[in-house]
Design a protein around this motif. Structure first.
Motif, PDB file in Angstrom:
ATOM      1  N   VAL A  24      54.662  34.949  33.807  1.00 19.93           N
ATOM      2  CA  VAL A  24      53.837  34.034  33.021  1.00 19.93           C
ATOM      3  C   VAL A  24      52.926  34.819  32.079  1.00 19.93           C
ATOM      4  O   VAL A  24      52.801  34.485  30.891  1.00 19.93           O
ATOM      5  CB  VAL A  24      52.985  33.136  33.949  1.00 19.93           C
ATOM      6  N   HIS A  25      52.307  35.871  32.594  1.00 16.67           N
ATOM      7  CA  HIS A  25      51.392  36.664  31.761  1.00 16.67           C
ATOM      8  C   HIS A  25      52.159  37.372  30.633  1.00 16.67           C
ATOM      9  O   HIS A  25      51.679  37.429  29.499  1.00 16.67           O
ATOM     10  CB  HIS A  25      50.667  37.698  32.612  1.00 16.67           C
ATOM     11  N   HIS A  27      54.842  36.340  29.193  1.00 18.89           N
ATOM     12  CA  HIS A  27      55.172  35.297  28.214  1.00 18.89           C
ATOM     13  C   HIS A  27      53.964  34.976  27.335  1.00 18.89           C
ATOM     14  O   HIS A  27      54.094  34.857  26.103  1.00 18.89           O
ATOM     15  CB  HIS A  27      55.639  34.040  28.953  1.00 18.89           C
ATOM     16  N   GLU A  28      52.787  34.848  27.951  1.00 19.98           N
ATOM     17  CA  GLU A  28      51.576  34.543  27.184  1.00 19.98           C
ATOM     18  C   GLU A  28      51.221  35.691  26.239  1.00 19.98           C
ATOM     19  O   GLU A  28      50.784  35.463  25.109  1.00 19.98           O
ATOM     20  CB  GLU A  28      50.403  34.273  28.131  1.00 19.98           C
ATOM     21  N   LYS A  31      53.420  35.593  23.160  1.00 19.06           N
ATOM     22  CA  LYS A  31      52.954  34.584  22.206  1.00 19.06           C
ATOM     23  C   LYS A  31      51.732  35.095  21.432  1.00 19.06           C
ATOM     24  O   LYS A  31      51.635  34.892  20.213  1.00 19.06           O
ATOM     25  CB  LYS A  31      52.617  33.283  22.937  1.00 19.06           C
ATOM     26  N   LEU A  32      50.821  35.757  22.138  1.00 22.88           N
ATOM     27  CA  LEU A  32      49.639  36.316  21.476  1.00 22.88           C
ATOM     28  C   LEU A  32      50.039  37.367  20.451  1.00 22.88           C
ATOM     29  O   LEU A  32      49.513  37.383  19.323  1.00 22.88           O
ATOM     30  CB  LEU A  32      48.717  36.938  22.522  1.00 22.88           C
ATOM     31  N   ALA A 106      45.241  31.564  22.274  1.00 25.43           N
ATOM     32  CA  ALA A 106      46.251  32.349  22.992  1.00 25.43           C
ATOM     33  C   ALA A 106      45.583  33.436  23.830  1.00 25.43           C
ATOM     34  O   ALA A 106      46.030  33.732  24.945  1.00 25.43           O
ATOM     35  CB  ALA A 106      47.241  32.965  22.003  1.00 25.43           C
ATOM     36  N   ASN A 109      44.291  31.924  26.940  1.00 21.35           N
ATOM     37  CA  ASN A 109      45.403  31.718  27.878  1.00 21.35           C
ATOM     38  C   ASN A 109      45.803  33.027  28.555  1.00 21.35           C
ATOM     39  O   ASN A 109      46.113  33.056  29.754  1.00 21.35           O
ATOM     40  CB  ASN A 109      46.603  31.120  27.152  1.00 21.35           C
ATOM     41  N   CYS A 110      45.805  34.112  27.774  1.00 18.96           N
ATOM     42  CA  CYS A 110      46.179  35.419  28.324  1.00 18.96           C
ATOM     43  C   CYS A 110      45.157  35.896  29.357  1.00 18.96           C
ATOM     44  O   CYS A 110      45.524  36.541  30.348  1.00 18.96           O
ATOM     45  CB  CYS A 110      46.297  36.459  27.205  1.00 18.96           C
ATOM     46  N   SER A 113      45.990  33.867  32.468  1.00 22.90           N
ATOM     47  CA  SER A 113      47.216  34.358  33.108  1.00 22.90           C
ATOM     48  C   SER A 113      47.015  35.767  33.650  1.00 22.90           C
ATOM     49  O   SER A 113      47.564  36.130  34.693  1.00 22.90           O
ATOM     50  CB  SER A 113      48.386  34.333  32.111  1.00 22.90           C
TER      51      SER A 113
END
Length: 244
Positions: A24-25, A27-28, A31-32, A106, A109-110, A113
């Motif tokens: 998950v991390h 993936h985040e 995106k960042l 983002a 979110n990071c 995560s």
């Protein structure tokens, strides 16, 4: 046997959770990074567009004056292009504003995560260390156990002092101190090679590095992150209203 199987099952669960949080991390972070690359590209393109617009403006005005206000077809086309360049620059500015908000969201979110990733690592590592400790305790050398018993007996008769006198140490406490000191000292110089150890090869011997994460945001508590999230939503809403 049942306890051993249960411990192994729990460790497997922690490792599975660790892998999930790591994924998950990752993936985040991807995106960042994508947003960061897009933002850098837009800023570069905006700079180039502004420079081109400035050059075109200077050239067009110079020709306009030299022709005493006479506008040729070429100049009309150039004028249209100047307008396009200005509008394009505005679009880039608007997009940059949106991307900067996307980047901050983002990053938030990071940080979330990343926190979950670290917590999952801590839980998995502690569970693995406990499993190794319990396994070692179950397989203590009979020679060591026998020596400990003899040492404790010896301490009880070798002048630890009268229990009514200051400084008296019970044999049980004394043996714990002696044994603990020896083992702790030996552990300080022990080398842990993770090769061939599936669990440590998977989770690592040290806490994962959160490269690229804003540690100031990471360090915010739940209330701080909720406040930041609300601020970002308000900015996005205001940005949307300003474009209407």
């Amino acid at each position: 046997m049942t306890t051993t199987t249960s411990n192994a099952s729990s460790l497997d669960g922690y490792l599975g959770h660790f892998e999930e949080m790591k994924s998950v991390h990752t993936h985040e972070m991807l995106k960042l990074n994508d947003i960061g690359q897009a933002l850098a590209r837009c800023k570069k393109d905006l700079e180039a567009t502004q420079e081109k617009s400035k050059e075109d403006e200077t050239s067009w005005r110079s020709r306009f004056r030299s022709l005493r206000g006479e506008i040729t077809n070429d100049m009309k086309q150039e004028h249209t292009q100047r307008i396009v360049q200005r509008e394009l620059a505005e679009e880039y500015r608007a997009l940059i504003d949106e991307l900067e908000l996307d980047q901050q969201s983002a990053m938030l979110n990071c940080c979330t995560s990343g926190k979950n990733y670290i917590n999952a690592y801590n839980t998995a590592f502690v569970a693995y260390a406990d499993s190794q400790w319990n396994a070692a305790m179950r397989s203590l050398s009979p020679t060591l156990v026998r020596a400990i018993k003899l040492k404790r007996m010896a301490l009880s008769i070798s002048g630890l002092g009268n229990e009514n006198q200051p400084g008296y140490i019970e044999p049980e406490t004394a043996i714990k101190q002696l044994l603990g000191g020896k083992l702790t000292h030996a552990a300080e110089s022990a080398v842990i090679d993770i090769k061939g150890e599936p669990v440590l090869e998977k989770i690592g011997l040290h806490r994962p590095a959160l490269t690229g994460v804003d540690m100031n945001v990471f360090g915010l508590g739940l209330a701080g992150k909720m406040k930041l999230g609300a601020e970002l939503r308000a900015k996005r809403e205001a940005l949307g209203k300003g474009r209407k």
